[in-house]
Design an enzyme around this catalytic site. Structure first.
Site, PDB file in Angstrom:
ATOM      1  N   VAL A  51       3.661  -5.943  10.241  1.00  0.00           N
ATOM      2  CA  VAL A  51       2.817  -4.935   9.586  1.00  0.00           C
ATOM      3  C   VAL A  51       1.768  -5.602   8.701  1.00  0.00           C
ATOM      4  CG1 VAL A  51       2.773  -2.992   7.973  1.00  0.00           C
ATOM      5  CG2 VAL A  51       4.606  -3.161   9.665  1.00  0.00           C
ATOM      6  N   VAL A  95       9.152   5.003   2.740  1.00  0.00           N
ATOM      7  CA  VAL A  95       7.931   4.802   1.957  1.00  0.00           C
ATOM      8  C   VAL A  95       7.784   5.760   0.777  1.00  0.00           C
ATOM      9  CG1 VAL A  95       6.447   6.249   3.415  1.00  0.00           C
ATOM     10  CG2 VAL A  95       5.460   4.341   2.132  1.00  0.00           C
ATOM     11  N   ARG A 120      -1.073  10.355  14.392  1.00  0.00           N
ATOM     12  CA  ARG A 120      -0.348  10.577  15.648  1.00  0.00           C
ATOM     13  C   ARG A 120      -0.512  12.016  16.113  1.00  0.00           C
ATOM     14  NH1 ARG A 120       4.781   7.153  13.217  1.00  0.00           N
ATOM     15  NH2 ARG A 120       4.085   5.094  13.939  1.00  0.00           N
ATOM     16  N   HIS A 175       7.761  10.921   5.166  1.00  0.00           N
ATOM     17  CA  HIS A 175       7.505  10.103   6.349  1.00  0.00           C
ATOM     18  C   HIS A 175       8.870   9.805   6.948  1.00  0.00           C
ATOM     19  CE1 HIS A 175       5.972   7.194   9.127  1.00  0.00           C
ATOM     20  NE2 HIS A 175       6.628   6.195   8.567  1.00  0.00           N
TER      21      HIS A 175
END
Length: 318
Positions: free
Chosen positions: A16, A125, A154, A178
């Protein structure tokens, strides 16, 4: 004339972190990137590899390795270091490990005199972002999580395929955690400015097979579809990190669905969750309170309660 360099540290030089750095180098988002990792050799290797892109990039970005305690002069610190869930686990299952990792990192960063903006991607997160806020002592507008920015992207991608349009012509958000309790605020999804539900009503035959609940499920599960096939998601979230960072450094006042600390907004407090916010050089300039439907209000409240329970489990000091 001397100008101030725009400096970003990326803490966590894995897939990431390196994808984020690569996106920022190619988009010329900042002047300097410092790669930080618990293994200094990996940070050094990533910095070297990224520096070899410069001959092919439009602008030179200085990339170099450093440590968490070197973050004092940074404008933005991006946190990607965390614990990855194993097959069968959810993002919440790695909370204890993520909290331990985050606690030490934030302590080291703040000891170095950091006074900029945190952008957090480590899972879970929403809870990690709340933890960073508590541990750093920074005001809430300077601690931002990626939240449902990637989920909203998305969603737009899925709808763009259904309607054969560019994803950037779709406006709408996934909200809340999330994670498993996120939901799509269909009352605010528009295509070319037109509410999606109006389009479906006007073209019932054309879109008779479109199931909005199925689109919402695919939005929620998209990360796992990738994770189970290759072991990580990194290009999308790396780009989301770069997008948020660019909005901060360029003072763009762009509206992005991010993890934000709520203090009364949406009738929620003591929690961090994915909601749209105006992102500027101050961090979160303002939270956007959507006029949700009663059912969507219930979903957001339920999602916040799940996140709050995770926060409570950490037994943070007030």
């Amino acid at each position: 004339m001397k100008t101030k360099s725009r400096k970003v540290a990326i803490v966590g030089s894995g897939m990431v972190g390196s994808s984020c750095a690569y996106a920022m180098v190619n988009q010329a988002i900042c002047d300097e990137i410092m790669m930080v990792d618990r293994t200094f050799d990996r940070a050094m290797a990533q910095a070297l590899d990224l520096s070899h892109c410069m001959d092919f990039a439009g602008t030179r970005t200085k990339v170099y390795p450093g440590t968490a305690k070197d973050c004092g002069g940074m404008d933005v610190v991006i946190l990607t270091a965390g614990a990855n869930p194993k097959p069968g686990q959810t993002r919440l299952d790695v909370l204890d490990a993520a909290a331990e990792i985050t606690g030490q990192i934030v302590a080291d960063i703040m000891a170095g005199g950091f006074d900029g903006i945190f952008v957090v991607a480590a899972n879970p997160v929403d809870i990690v972002t709340y933890l960073v806020w508590k541990m750093s002592g920074l005001p809430r507008h300077r601690v931002i999580g990626t939240g449902t920015s990637i989920d909203s992207s998305r969603l737009k991608t899925l709808l763009s395929e259904v309607f054969s349009i560019d994803p950037r012509s779709v406006n709408g958000y996934a909200l809340g955690e999330h994670g498993e309790s996120q939901f799509v605020a269909w009352s605010h999804v528009t295509i070319g400015g037109k509410p999606i539900k109006h389009i479906l009503e006007q073209h019932r035959e054309r879109f008779r097979d479109l199931d909005l609940d199925d689109i919402a499920r695919k939005t929620k599960d998209a990360g796992w579809e990738i994770f189970t096939r290759k072991g990580s998601t990194h290009f999308g979230i790396g780009s989301a990190l770069a997008y948020i960072t660019r909005a901060i450094l360029n003072d763009e006042h762009k509206i992005i669905a991010v993890s934000a600390i709520l203090e009364g907004e949406y009738n929620q407090s003591g929690v961090c969750t994915g909601v749209p916010a105006i992102i500027s050089s101050d961090g979160i300039q303002e939270l956007i309170e959507l006029n949700l439907s009663p059912k969507e209000d219930e979903k957001l409240a339920a999602s916040c309660q799940i996140i709050r329970s995770g926060i409570d489990s950490l037994k943070l000091e007030a």
